[in-house]
Design an enzyme around this catalytic site. Structure first.
Site, PDB file in Angstrom:
ATOM      1  N   SER A  88       0.840  -1.191   0.000  1.00 31.00           N
ATOM      2  CA  SER A  88       0.000   0.000   0.000  1.00 31.00           C
ATOM      3  C   SER A  88       0.875   1.242   0.000  1.00 31.00           C
ATOM      4  CB  SER A  88      -0.915   0.008   1.227  1.00 31.00           C
ATOM      5  OG  SER A  88      -1.831  -1.069   1.139  1.00 31.00           O
ATOM      6  N   GLU A  89       0.516   2.176  -0.837  1.00 33.17           N
ATOM      7  CA  GLU A  89       1.298   3.390  -1.029  1.00 33.17           C
ATOM      8  C   GLU A  89       1.592   4.098   0.292  1.00 33.17           C
ATOM      9  OE1 GLU A  89      -0.893   6.377  -3.194  1.00 33.17           O
ATOM     10  OE2 GLU A  89       0.964   7.286  -3.895  1.00 33.17           O
TER      11      GLU A  89
ATOM     12  N   GLU B  18      -3.100   5.212   0.577  1.00 34.66           N
ATOM     13  CA  GLU B  18      -2.141   5.857   1.473  1.00 34.66           C
ATOM     14  C   GLU B  18      -2.641   5.866   2.929  1.00 34.66           C
ATOM     15  OE1 GLU B  18       0.841   7.903   0.575  1.00 34.66           O
ATOM     16  OE2 GLU B  18       1.005   7.897   2.736  1.00 34.66           O
TER      17      GLU B  18
ATOM     18  N   ARG C 188      -2.890   3.580   5.403  1.00 32.56           N
ATOM     19  CA  ARG C 188      -3.864   2.522   5.695  1.00 32.56           C
ATOM     20  C   ARG C 188      -5.270   2.925   5.245  1.00 32.56           C
ATOM     21  NH1 ARG C 188      -1.129   1.967  10.612  1.00 32.56           N
ATOM     22  NH2 ARG C 188      -2.907   2.759  11.764  1.00 32.56           N
TER      23      ARG C 188
ATOM     24  N   ASP D   8      -7.823   0.326  10.387  1.00 34.30           N
ATOM     25  CA  ASP D   8      -7.270  -0.005   9.074  1.00 34.30           C
ATOM     26  C   ASP D   8      -8.397  -0.027   8.048  1.00 34.30           C
ATOM     27  OD1 ASP D   8      -5.864  -1.026   6.914  1.00 34.30           O
ATOM     28  OD2 ASP D   8      -4.714  -2.416   8.162  1.00 34.30           O
TER      29      ASP D   8
ATOM     30  N   ARG E 216      -7.854  -0.386   4.768  1.00 38.81           N
ATOM     31  CA  ARG E 216      -7.399  -0.994   3.522  1.00 38.81           C
ATOM     32  C   ARG E 216      -8.283  -2.174   3.129  1.00 38.81           C
ATOM     33  NH1 ARG E 216      -1.172  -1.776   4.870  1.00 38.81           N
ATOM     34  NH2 ARG E 216      -2.166  -2.421   6.811  1.00 38.81           N
TER      35      ARG E 216
END
Ligand SMILES: [Zn+2]
Length: 210
Positions: free
Chosen positions: A66-67, A105, A107, A139, A141
């Site tokens: 992840s970025e 970006e 999380r 989180d 994501r």
């Protein structure tokens, strides 16, 4: 099948999910192909880096990263993202693996919110507490799009390069077969020990800290 509206000269058109562009880019670890996609389920510009003929192998090694602009680009020492990314590129180049670089970006809370969370961390909160103070979950994501990207590359079964058991669980829930999980190294700096401890204690990451 996923369709999206895509802007073209003729106006909005429905586009089927698929690979948009495959282009070879020489990196300092070796050559790889960058893939872009149409019709990804969250409509963001995620990319896949495919080393060698990874997608033709039965069970490629895959890193889903992840970025993290501060860590990946500016080499911030507040986290271990950049170190994990560079290690992964070396490993994937050696083993003809695949890196998915997901644009989620902080999380999933975005860059500006991440900087706000850093300010709260300076005031004594850990990375998860800071997110909650900003009214975000620990989180955000989501790895559904990662499974979609891998499917579009023809990959149904992977070996996962990660320390994060939640990532493996989500991928499996979305139908990906994760045969094995290979851990990355632990990268401790003067500034990231508390961050690593939080990931280890509160999110069960496989991190070796003395
Ligand atoms: Zn980071």
């Amino acid at each position: 099948m996923v369709y999206i509206h895509r802007k073209t000269k003729r106006g909005l058109e429905l586009t089927k999910a698929g690979i948009r562009t495959k282009v070879k880019i020489p990196l300092n670890v070796g050559d790889c192909h960058f893939y872009s996609f149409n019709g990804l389920c969250d409509q963001r510009e995620h990319i896949a880096l495919v080393f060698g003929e990874a997608h033709l192998k039965d069970i490629p090694l895959v890193r889903i990263h992840s970025e993290c602009l501060t860590g990946d680009v500016f080499r911030s020492e507040k986290c271990d993202c950049g170190h994990q990314l560079w290690e992964s590129l070396e490993t994937l180049n050696r083993s003809s693996g695949i890196l998915l670089y997901l644009r989620q970006e902080g999380r999933g809370i975005g860059l500006y919110n991440k900087l706000d969370a850093y300010l709260l961390q300076e005031q004594g909160n850990d990375t998860f507490e800071a997110n909650r103070l900003l009214n975000f979950p620990d989180d955000l994501r989501d790895y559904k799009v990662a499974v979609q990207m891998l499917n579009l590359l023809g990959v149904k079964t992977i070996r996962l390069l990660s320390n994060n058991p939640n990532k493996r669980d989500q991928l499996q829930q979305y139908g990906l077969d994760v045969m094995d999980m290979i851990h990355t190294e632990t990268y401790e700096t003067h500034h990231n020990r508390n961050y690593l401890l939080s990931k280890k204690d509160k999110s069960n990451h496989a991190i070796r800290l003395i």
